[in-house]
Write an enzyme that holds these catalytic residues in place. Structure first.
Site, PDB file in Angstrom:
ATOM      1  N   TYR A 201      12.632   4.025  -7.860  1.00  0.00           N
ATOM      2  CA  TYR A 201      13.173   3.732  -6.782  1.00  0.00           C
ATOM      3  C   TYR A 201      13.905   2.519  -6.742  1.00  0.00           C
ATOM      4  CZ  TYR A 201      14.798   2.658  -2.322  1.00  0.00           C
ATOM      5  OH  TYR A 201      15.719   1.987  -1.274  1.00  0.00           O
TER       6      TYR A 201
ATOM      7  N   GLU B 105      14.550  -4.383  -0.400  1.00  0.00           N
ATOM      8  CA  GLU B 105      13.849  -2.958  -0.931  1.00  0.00           C
ATOM      9  C   GLU B 105      12.219  -3.058  -1.153  1.00  0.00           C
ATOM     10  OE1 GLU B 105      15.299  -0.356  -1.034  1.00  0.00           O
ATOM     11  OE2 GLU B 105      17.393  -1.130  -0.820  1.00  0.00           O
TER      12      GLU B 105
ATOM     13  N   ASP C  74      13.957   8.108  -2.773  1.00  0.00           N
ATOM     14  CA  ASP C  74      12.746   7.678  -1.753  1.00  0.00           C
ATOM     15  C   ASP C  74      12.640   8.809  -0.932  1.00  0.00           C
ATOM     16  OD1 ASP C  74      14.958   7.789  -0.193  1.00  0.00           O
ATOM     17  OD2 ASP C  74      14.173   6.173   1.161  1.00  0.00           O
TER      18      ASP C  74
END
Length: 368
Positions: A130, A47, A148
DNA sequence: AATTCGTGGCG
DNA sequence: TCGCCAAGAAT
């Protein structure tokens, strides 16, 4: 939430939408290295790497990074120079410094286990709204939003949300929207499917609506306005900066390199001695040497001009005037200033424009 | 809230 | 060539 969005959300058949979306993801999702298991550390690394970065770019970095630093303990105890080297070329280098800092925090405060509470995980360095939601949902199955750019684009179309997604405040609107429609049976797949849909079908330009698994749920498609969404104001253009940089060698052919400051642009990466040229950058060689001396404390003998290198950043454009040359003995090496051979230089992390510069220099030297 | 943080690909 | 973009966070 705005009343018109709420109206659209209320009208949606959530169960049917979730089933269509997740069903599509089950059969059409890409095989990605970080999807082989749900190891929180791997999810976390992926991520961070994927922030503002394309999947195709991330894949090789993810694989080599996990080879070098397979666990939280491995990354926490690694030399920062090696960590930066593993990130070299990926950009946004503070991401990896924050990641290593956060991993150390996990080792010290959470016994090496990535916490599974929103508060604790969001407090980690480099983990924003996020990434916190992505880790919580993908690694721990928690029904948290992971909003996102994909999610904002997809949902703006499906639910006809006209807020400007470039505004920071808009993210919260999408988060509260996700909380209303997220699957509690499979929040991981729900979040990933929204992003996958944005990447493969519901693309920024020319979305493939005819292939879309949730076309029947899409208000924008229904009204034929999918190309008008999302609303996104454009950013202003970059500022131009003129630089002069030199590859200066001593009598043994060693190259002088300098570590950049620990904050700001390209923090903690290495570069070749560089000076910023003012408005009238058409100065002569002698003045350039004086300029280097003012900043670095030595006056190089500039021998060759190797042309220019342009490099575009998000917010500025560099034009580097490249020189080669030499200097006399008395350089004082330190943690910030080093003399390295062409072998040793491979151990140091350089931003892309300086990699180009080195390559240019080596080719020039070979041809000479 | 608006800027600052990289890089490479694409229409 | 150029603007836009890609799984954002920190300041």
């Amino acid at each position: 939430m705005a009343t018109d969005i709420k109206k659209c959300v209320d009208k949606m058949d959530k169960k049917s939408f979730q089933d269509d979306l997740i069903g599509w993801f089950v059969s059409e999702q890409r095989e990605l290295p970080w999807r082989k298991d749900q190891d929180p550390y791997k999810v976390w690394v992926s991520e961070i790497m994927l922030q503002q970065t394309r999947v195709d770019t991330v894949i090789p970095y993810f694989n080599s990074f996990l080879e070098k630093f397979p666990t939280i303990e491995a990354l926490a105890s690694a030399d920062e120079e090696k960590v930066l080297k593993a990130w070299e070329g990926l950009g946004y280098y503070s991401r990896v410094r924050n990641l290593q800092s956060a991993v150390k925090e996990v080792r010290e405060n959470y016994g090496g286990q990535v916490p599974d509470s929103p508060e604790k995980i969001a407090s980690l360095k480099g983990v924003g709204p996020y990434t916190a939601g992505a880790i919580l949902s993908i690694a721990y199955g928690k029904p948290e939003p992971a909003v996102d750019g994909n999610v904002m684009r997809v949902l703006s179309r499906i639910l006809l949300i006209w807020d400007d997604i470039a505004k920071p405040a808009s993210r919260k609107i999408f988060e509260s929207t996700v909380r209303e429609i997220i699957s509690h049976e499979n929040p991981s797949y729900f979040n990933q499917a929204l992003m996958e849909l944005g990447a493969l079908i519901c693309t920024p330009t020319s979305p493939s609506c005819l292939l879309c698994p949730v076309r029947d749920h899409c208000a924008a498609f229904d009204e034929g306005v999918q190309n008008e969404l999302p609303v996104k104001t454009k950013k202003k253009k970059q500022k131009n900066i003129e630089l002069a940089a030199g590859i200066f060698t001593d009598d043994q052919g060693r190259i002088l390199i300098r570590k950049r400051p620990e904050t700001g642009l390209l923090a903690n990466l290495w570069e070749f001695p560089t000076v910023e040229l003012g408005l009238g950058f058409q100065r002569q060689r002698e003045q350039l040497a004086v300029h280097f001396e003012e900043i670095y404390g030595f006056s190089p003998k500039i021998s060759e001009s190797l042309g220019e290198i342009g490099h575009v950043f998000s917010h500025l454009i560099w034009n580097i005037h490249v020189f080669s040359g030499s200097f006399d003995g008395d350089i004082i090496e330190s943690t910030q200033l080093k003399l390295v051979t062409e072998e040793e230089i491979q151990e140091y992390a350089f931003p892309v424009p300086y990699q180009k510069m080195l390559k240019q220099y080596l080719e020039f030297k070979k041809a000479d």
